[in-house]
Scaffold this active site. Sequence first.
Site, PDB file in Angstrom:
ATOM      1  N   LYS A  24       0.820  -1.214   0.000  1.00 40.02           N
ATOM      2  CA  LYS A  24       0.000   0.000   0.000  1.00 40.02           C
ATOM      3  C   LYS A  24       0.856   1.267   0.000  1.00 40.02           C
ATOM      4  O   LYS A  24       0.406   2.317  -0.447  1.00 40.02           O
ATOM      5  CB  LYS A  24      -0.980  -0.031   1.166  1.00 40.02           C
ATOM      6  CG  LYS A  24      -1.993  -1.155   0.958  1.00 40.02           C
ATOM      7  CD  LYS A  24      -3.167  -1.111   1.855  1.00 40.02           C
ATOM      8  CE  LYS A  24      -4.212  -2.133   1.435  1.00 40.02           C
ATOM      9  NZ  LYS A  24      -3.764  -3.550   1.567  1.00 40.02           N
TER      10      LYS A  24
HETATM   11  C1  PLP Z   1      -4.340  -4.621   1.000  1.00 40.95           C
HETATM   12  C2  PLP Z   1      -3.529  -5.871   0.878  1.00 40.95           C
HETATM   13  C3  PLP Z   1      -3.876  -6.906  -0.023  1.00 40.95           C
HETATM   14  C4  PLP Z   1      -5.122  -6.848  -0.876  1.00 40.95           C
HETATM   15  O1  PLP Z   1      -5.071  -5.859  -1.866  1.00 40.95           O
HETATM   16  P1  PLP Z   1      -6.400  -5.375  -2.609  1.00 40.95           P
HETATM   17  O2  PLP Z   1      -5.990  -4.212  -3.399  1.00 40.95           O
HETATM   18  O3  PLP Z   1      -7.374  -5.018  -1.500  1.00 40.95           O
HETATM   19  O4  PLP Z   1      -6.910  -6.508  -3.424  1.00 40.95           O
HETATM   20  C5  PLP Z   1      -3.038  -8.005  -0.121  1.00 40.95           C
HETATM   21  N1  PLP Z   1      -1.936  -8.121   0.657  1.00 40.95           N
HETATM   22  C6  PLP Z   1      -1.586  -7.167   1.539  1.00 40.95           C
HETATM   23  C7  PLP Z   1      -0.383  -7.372   2.377  1.00 40.95           C
HETATM   24  C8  PLP Z   1      -2.359  -6.007   1.689  1.00 40.95           C
HETATM   25  O5  PLP Z   1      -2.003  -5.064   2.572  1.00 40.95           O
END
Ligand code: PLP
Length: 487
Positions: free
Chosen positions: A129
């Site tokens: 993120k």
């Molecule tokens: C947010 C997240 C996901 C999922 O991503 P999306 O965009 O919601 O599909 C997968 N792995 C980690 C470590 C995350 O923080």
Amino acid sequence: MKYLSTRAARTDSSGRKRFCEILLEGLAPDGGLYLPEHYPQVDAALLARWRTVWGEQGYAALAFEVLSLYIDDIPAADLKAICDKTYTEAVFGTPQIVPLTKLEDAAAGSGSAALCLEALSNGPTLAFKDMAMQLLGNLFEYELARRGEQLNILGATSGDTGSAAEYAMRGKKSVRVFMTSPAGRMSPFQQAQMFSLMDENIHNIAVDGVFDDCQDMVKAVSNDLDFKRKYRIGTVNSINWARLLAQVVYYFAGYFQATQSDSEKVCFTVPSGNFGNVCAGHVARMMGLPIDKLVVATNENDVLDEFFRTGVYRVRGSADTFETSSPSMDISKASNFERFVFDLLERDGALVKSLFGAALADRGRFDLCADPRFGQAAGRFGFVSGKSTHGDRLRTIRKTWERFGVMIDTHTADALKVAREQLRAGVPMIVLETALPIKFAATIVEALGREPDRPARFEGIEALPRRVTAMAADVAAVKAYIAQHCS
Ligand SMILES: *Cc1c(COP(=O)(O)O)cnc(C)c1O
């Protein structure tokens, strides 16, 4: 470039907006999500040029190339400066920003494919993120300064989103962050990451409840339009188009690292929850990046796997949403999924509106299996899917450690498990690594009987002083807190 809502009627172009207009917004006024009017096409000449840009100038320059096609209301020199400031080795730990690790080579003559991990998890909070949120922080700061405005970001997090938002916004004068999280439910490392921030503009609120309680509080505050306007409340959730756009860049960077020539194709496997990450892959593919398959990997919360297998999209209730050891994929519905369905249904906004509005509200599901276009999800759009469980996760973490000496986190393990089921002869498979194992240490210990490695800068963070306010799951209380801290 203008943006339209996934629920806008085909004949209505009145609500179309430019990038900076939607940057600070969440949903479109009609409840839909914003998408560009068209996907800019990357032809062979441009792809070749971008491979050179990547090779000679690196990630920030590539990001500027991609973003420029979608952002025409920030002067190029300013956008370039924002990209250069965001994607640095100091922030993301390596000069490549998203380095590729080859787990298995393509065995010569056997027709087998190379299997690689693309690390999206070396940013400030050790989860993917950061890739988008760091850019968003700098875009927000730029646009708010230009307008002479302030913004108060209110959010709910089960772990990764909240810390990424806080590390992206800390110290920025035009932004405050109010981040609710369910008390005691994030991993100890995640709690320490967030609560040890001492910046004046960061407010951690630990809610006596579960993640849904936090999300409900945020929704209730956002639905109070007077309060929202008065206190200039904004969000940074995964439906924000700028976040999605930022993520498109690393699909190109992964492709250039995994291939020698632009005639090759690759597959990506993406550990998915809200469909934000893999939706960026869809955008890259629509632009012409030679992606063969986009593999959606889910955990036990298999809303998306069910759709791609059956054509039924069925939102889960709180009773059938599971708490798993890959918690950032624990979702009851996939908030970005509407974007893909809009493209799948040939951008028929009226139909999307009836599916995601009335049908989901009344029945909690819709069914596209009788629509001939459903077959194109796999065909024309390249989507396939699979699912992974706690047992799969442990096994995959163990095997990957034993065979390659590489330690992966629980979300990446879900993806790697599903990726192995989808390998195609001669096509490199890139698995997106979305977090480092230290964030989910308990499951690593369960799988390997040892603690995961910890980057030096996080040594001892659990012992640092904490800045967090405990609160009941009470909308009035969070409003009072915001009012008190926005002078
Ligand atoms: C947010 C997240 C996901 C999922 O991503 P999306 O965009 O919601 O599909 C997968 N792995 C980690 C470590 C995350 O923080």
